[in-house]
Scaffold this motif. Structure first.
Motif, PDB file in Angstrom:
ATOM      1  N   GLY A 118       4.233  -2.971 -13.546  1.00  0.00           N
ATOM      2  CA  GLY A 118       5.477  -3.731 -13.542  1.00  0.00           C
ATOM      3  C   GLY A 118       5.974  -3.977 -14.952  1.00  0.00           C
ATOM      4  O   GLY A 118       5.315  -3.635 -15.933  1.00  0.00           O
ATOM      5  N   LEU A 135       6.753 -11.359  -2.550  1.00  0.00           N
ATOM      6  CA  LEU A 135       7.803 -10.339  -2.401  1.00  0.00           C
ATOM      7  C   LEU A 135       7.782  -9.664  -1.034  1.00  0.00           C
ATOM      8  O   LEU A 135       8.644  -8.826  -0.750  1.00  0.00           O
ATOM      9  CB  LEU A 135       7.641  -9.267  -3.492  1.00  0.00           C
ATOM     10  CG  LEU A 135       7.747  -9.741  -4.937  1.00  0.00           C
ATOM     11  CD1 LEU A 135       7.611  -8.559  -5.891  1.00  0.00           C
ATOM     12  CD2 LEU A 135       9.052 -10.484  -5.185  1.00  0.00           C
ATOM     13  N   LEU A 137       5.293  -7.684   0.146  1.00  0.00           N
ATOM     14  CA  LEU A 137       4.765  -6.338  -0.044  1.00  0.00           C
ATOM     15  C   LEU A 137       3.253  -6.336   0.116  1.00  0.00           C
ATOM     16  O   LEU A 137       2.590  -7.314  -0.248  1.00  0.00           O
ATOM     17  CB  LEU A 137       5.100  -5.811  -1.454  1.00  0.00           C
ATOM     18  CG  LEU A 137       6.567  -5.730  -1.857  1.00  0.00           C
ATOM     19  CD1 LEU A 137       6.677  -5.400  -3.339  1.00  0.00           C
ATOM     20  CD2 LEU A 137       7.297  -4.701  -1.013  1.00  0.00           C
ATOM     21  N   LEU A 139       0.694  -5.210  -1.625  1.00  0.00           N
ATOM     22  CA  LEU A 139       0.305  -4.649  -2.917  1.00  0.00           C
ATOM     23  C   LEU A 139      -1.192  -4.417  -3.026  1.00  0.00           C
ATOM     24  O   LEU A 139      -1.635  -3.637  -3.878  1.00  0.00           O
ATOM     25  CB  LEU A 139       0.768  -5.564  -4.056  1.00  0.00           C
ATOM     26  CG  LEU A 139       2.281  -5.685  -4.236  1.00  0.00           C
ATOM     27  CD1 LEU A 139       2.599  -6.616  -5.386  1.00  0.00           C
ATOM     28  CD2 LEU A 139       2.925  -4.324  -4.460  1.00  0.00           C
ATOM     29  N   LEU A 145       3.247   0.504  -5.742  1.00  0.00           N
ATOM     30  CA  LEU A 145       4.636   0.119  -5.499  1.00  0.00           C
ATOM     31  C   LEU A 145       5.262  -0.522  -6.734  1.00  0.00           C
ATOM     32  O   LEU A 145       6.467  -0.397  -6.969  1.00  0.00           O
ATOM     33  CB  LEU A 145       4.725  -0.859  -4.318  1.00  0.00           C
ATOM     34  CG  LEU A 145       4.507  -0.282  -2.920  1.00  0.00           C
ATOM     35  CD1 LEU A 145       4.474  -1.401  -1.886  1.00  0.00           C
ATOM     36  CD2 LEU A 145       5.597   0.729  -2.573  1.00  0.00           C
ATOM     37  N   LEU A 146       4.443  -1.188  -7.538  1.00  0.00           N
ATOM     38  CA  LEU A 146       4.971  -1.859  -8.725  1.00  0.00           C
ATOM     39  C   LEU A 146       5.376  -0.878  -9.821  1.00  0.00           C
ATOM     40  O   LEU A 146       5.914  -1.295 -10.845  1.00  0.00           O
ATOM     41  CB  LEU A 146       3.946  -2.855  -9.274  1.00  0.00           C
ATOM     42  CG  LEU A 146       3.652  -4.063  -8.385  1.00  0.00           C
ATOM     43  CD1 LEU A 146       2.768  -5.057  -9.126  1.00  0.00           C
ATOM     44  CD2 LEU A 146       4.938  -4.745  -7.931  1.00  0.00           C
ATOM     45  N   TYR A 151      10.705  -2.723  -7.714  1.00  0.00           N
ATOM     46  CA  TYR A 151       9.580  -3.644  -7.601  1.00  0.00           C
ATOM     47  C   TYR A 151       9.006  -4.007  -8.968  1.00  0.00           C
ATOM     48  O   TYR A 151       8.461  -5.107  -9.148  1.00  0.00           O
ATOM     49  CB  TYR A 151       8.498  -3.050  -6.704  1.00  0.00           C
ATOM     50  CG  TYR A 151       8.947  -2.863  -5.272  1.00  0.00           C
ATOM     51  CD1 TYR A 151       9.693  -3.850  -4.619  1.00  0.00           C
ATOM     52  CD2 TYR A 151       8.643  -1.694  -4.564  1.00  0.00           C
ATOM     53  CE1 TYR A 151      10.118  -3.677  -3.300  1.00  0.00           C
ATOM     54  CE2 TYR A 151       9.062  -1.519  -3.251  1.00  0.00           C
ATOM     55  CZ  TYR A 151       9.792  -2.516  -2.628  1.00  0.00           C
ATOM     56  OH  TYR A 151      10.209  -2.349  -1.331  1.00  0.00           O
ATOM     57  N   SER A 155       8.760  -7.906  -9.635  1.00  0.00           N
ATOM     58  CA  SER A 155       7.476  -8.535  -9.959  1.00  0.00           C
ATOM     59  C   SER A 155       7.564  -9.301 -11.269  1.00  0.00           C
ATOM     60  O   SER A 155       6.973 -10.378 -11.410  1.00  0.00           O
ATOM     61  CB  SER A 155       6.362  -7.482 -10.023  1.00  0.00           C
ATOM     62  OG  SER A 155       6.566  -6.575 -11.103  1.00  0.00           O
TER      63      SER A 155
END
Length: 208
Positions: A118, A135, A137, A139, A145-146, A151, A155
């Motif tokens: 992120g 969020l 998600l 994770l 995903l970050l 995202y 984040s």
């Protein structure tokens, strides 16, 4: 105050084409977490700009030399053990983040799985869990995903809000913001303090 691609490139001249990709992501993230007004936006952009190398890095770089390992983590590495894993990022992550921040021991691979990602690098099982919960998600299963711009920005804005950094921005405590992000506490100069301040000053000019 939504930012434009032109403004973002003025603040982050090294971002290049990726600036256009991040404009909608940053605007959405800032709107969601009330990072609004000149002081808040300038503070946020300056910090994420430093942390991400002007939007060019969304995954932590752990490609350390032996010398760098000993210097950065003197309690984790001797010269011998550092030489054995130098330039091996996965092994390094699993050692330095083992049994910390909710991670299991090195053998679990959690250090590598939950390494920093992120625009303000979320690191460790506990922080991935908290960020994902906020969020909506998963994770823990999909930490990568970050690495996606949307995202990555969300984040960072979540972290910003969670740590009360809007309020510090309003009060003009810019040095403390960098300290919290970099060291987890106020009262100490963060790594890259001069660059953070230069980005902040430039952002304030651009956003006038």
């Amino acid at each position: 105050m939504p930012i434009t691609a032109r403004q973002l490139l003025q603040i982050f001249p090294n971002a290049g084409p990726v600036a256009g990709v991040f404009v909608p992501a940053l605007n959405e993230a800032m709107a969601r977490f009330k990072i609004e007004g000149r002081l808040r936006v300038a503070s946020f952009l300056a910090q994420v700009g430093h942390e991400s190398g002007q939007l060019r890095t969304v995954v932590e770089n752990l490609n350390y030399s032996a010398e760098g390992l000993v210097k950065t983590w003197p309690n984790r590495f001797s010269r011998v053990s550092a030489a054995a894993v130098a330039r091996k990022p996965e092994q390094i992550a699993n050692i330095v983040y083992a049994s910390r921040m909710g991670n299991g021991p090195a053998v679990t691979g959690d250090g590598w799985k939950y390494r920093g990602r992120g625009l303000i690098q979320v690191t460790g099982w506990v922080n991935y869990q908290a960020c994902g919960s906020a969020l909506g998600l998963d994770l823990l299963t999909k930490p990568e995903l970050l690495e996606q711009p949307g995202y990555a920005a969300l984040s960072a804005a979540w972290y910003w809000s969670k740590h009360g950094l809007n309020e510090l921005s309003d009060a003009g405590h810019f040095l403390d913001i960098g300290s919290i992000i970099n060291t987890g506490k106020t009262g100490t100069a963060p790594h890259g303090a001069a660059e953070r301040k230069a980005l902040y000053d430039r952002a304030l000019q651009v956003l006038e």
